[in-house]
Design a protein around this motif. Sequence first.
Motif, mmCIF file in Angstrom:
data_model
loop_
_atom_site.group_PDB
_atom_site.id
_atom_site.type_symbol
_atom_site.label_atom_id
_atom_site.label_comp_id
_atom_site.label_asym_id
_atom_site.label_seq_id
_atom_site.Cartn_x
_atom_site.Cartn_y
_atom_site.Cartn_z
ATOM 1 N N ALA A 71 15.662 3.859 14.851
ATOM 2 C CA ALA A 71 14.798 5.100 14.694
ATOM 3 C C ALA A 71 15.772 6.535 14.405
ATOM 4 C CB ALA A 71 13.729 5.322 15.873
ATOM 5 N N LEU A 72 16.932 6.534 14.884
ATOM 6 C CA LEU A 72 17.738 7.959 14.873
ATOM 7 C C LEU A 72 18.920 7.653 14.004
ATOM 8 C CD1 LEU A 72 17.950 8.712 18.648
ATOM 9 C CD2 LEU A 72 16.389 9.652 16.877
ATOM 10 N N ALA A 73 19.343 6.438 13.547
ATOM 11 C CA ALA A 73 20.549 6.373 12.837
ATOM 12 C C ALA A 73 20.465 4.987 11.760
ATOM 13 C CB ALA A 73 21.646 6.011 13.539
ATOM 14 N N ALA A 78 17.197 9.916 7.187
ATOM 15 C CA ALA A 78 17.834 10.912 6.236
ATOM 16 C C ALA A 78 18.946 11.725 6.758
ATOM 17 C CB ALA A 78 16.756 11.958 5.387
ATOM 18 N N ASP A 79 18.924 12.200 7.946
ATOM 19 C CA ASP A 79 19.703 12.863 8.612
ATOM 20 C C ASP A 79 20.397 12.216 10.008
ATOM 21 O OD1 ASP A 79 21.348 14.832 9.443
ATOM 22 O OD2 ASP A 79 20.044 16.188 10.226
ATOM 23 N N PRO A 80 21.011 10.996 9.898
ATOM 24 C CA PRO A 80 21.216 10.114 11.152
ATOM 25 C C PRO A 80 22.052 10.777 12.237
ATOM 26 C CG PRO A 80 22.489 9.427 9.363
ATOM 27 C CD PRO A 80 21.725 10.378 8.899
ATOM 28 N N LEU A 81 21.717 10.422 13.334
ATOM 29 C CA LEU A 81 22.480 10.797 14.588
ATOM 30 C C LEU A 81 23.628 9.875 14.904
ATOM 31 C CD1 LEU A 81 19.607 12.139 16.844
ATOM 32 C CD2 LEU A 81 21.429 13.622 15.890
ATOM 33 N N ALA A 82 24.453 10.322 15.517
ATOM 34 C CA ALA A 82 25.533 9.453 16.215
ATOM 35 C C ALA A 82 24.953 8.662 17.223
ATOM 36 C CB ALA A 82 26.923 9.841 16.242
ATOM 37 N N VAL A 83 25.195 7.349 17.545
ATOM 38 C CA VAL A 83 24.771 6.500 18.750
ATOM 39 C C VAL A 83 25.787 5.595 18.995
ATOM 40 C CG1 VAL A 83 23.049 4.955 19.554
ATOM 41 C CG2 VAL A 83 22.483 6.662 17.703
ATOM 42 N N ARG A 100 24.053 -2.977 12.649
ATOM 43 C CA ARG A 100 23.274 -2.832 11.692
ATOM 44 C C ARG A 100 22.305 -1.876 12.076
ATOM 45 N NH1 ARG A 100 25.243 -4.946 7.043
ATOM 46 N NH2 ARG A 100 25.576 -7.120 6.812
ATOM 47 N N ALA A 101 21.823 -1.682 12.955
ATOM 48 C CA ALA A 101 20.733 -0.664 13.207
ATOM 49 C C ALA A 101 21.344 0.963 12.986
ATOM 50 C CB ALA A 101 20.299 -0.588 14.587
ATOM 51 N N GLY A 102 22.860 0.796 12.937
ATOM 52 C CA GLY A 102 23.346 2.206 12.634
ATOM 53 C C GLY A 102 24.339 2.836 13.820
ATOM 54 N N ALA A 103 24.428 2.011 14.960
ATOM 55 C CA ALA A 103 25.290 2.509 15.878
ATOM 56 C C ALA A 103 26.581 2.641 15.396
ATOM 57 C CB ALA A 103 25.323 1.387 17.122
#
Length: 221
Positions: A71-73, A78-83, A100-103
């Motif tokens: 949801a965040l990355a 558009a503006d992902p956070l670092a997780v 894969r989810a963006g971590a």
Amino acid sequence: MNESVRVVVADDQEIVRTGLRMILDAQPGIEVVGVAGDGRRAVELARRLRPDVCLFDIRMPGLDGIEATRALAGPTVADPLAVVVITTFDLDEYVYAALRAGARGFLLKDAGPALLAQAVHAAAKGDALIAPSVTTRLIRAFADAGPAAAPPRQPVDPLTDREEQVLGAVARGRTNSEIAGELHITLSTVKTHVTSVMLKLGVRNRVEIAIWAYETGRART
């Protein structure tokens, strides 16, 4: 003087949340600005506070750490956070899903204060840090155990020899500072090469660089 890295921590166990907050607040240059006991609250806090780094447990009620990360990355953000995902479970399926989810990082809860702080600082700078005990095996899992996908895209422009070297180092989990030392180049030069590689490959972060390297057979351990 540099500002502190602002962190939101999410874990469903109060004692763990408290411990992580105490550990991080005791580290130079890190400030915990919010804590949450479940994924939904974590996403709400992160969207409101816009921290530099989110530190999420995987197993949480309501919305787990992987979904909160997406949801965040995720790819559509558009503006992902670092997780950075932290867990007691050293399982390929969790790592695969989280990255894969963006971590930007994956650590085990027994990593210790120094490595935890290193992961937070790395994520804030755009680096990726995965627990050293599992780095190679887990990144390679993207190519070996991930769901079927289309063939990896080719670079819009060929990579230079130096970019190929940087690509391989990133795939091995090296930080920018470590790459600079290995290749005997400046830190700013490393950053320039990493940015160029991301642009040529059409990827958004170092984890995706590593995935591409393994999927195309360019990375060797």
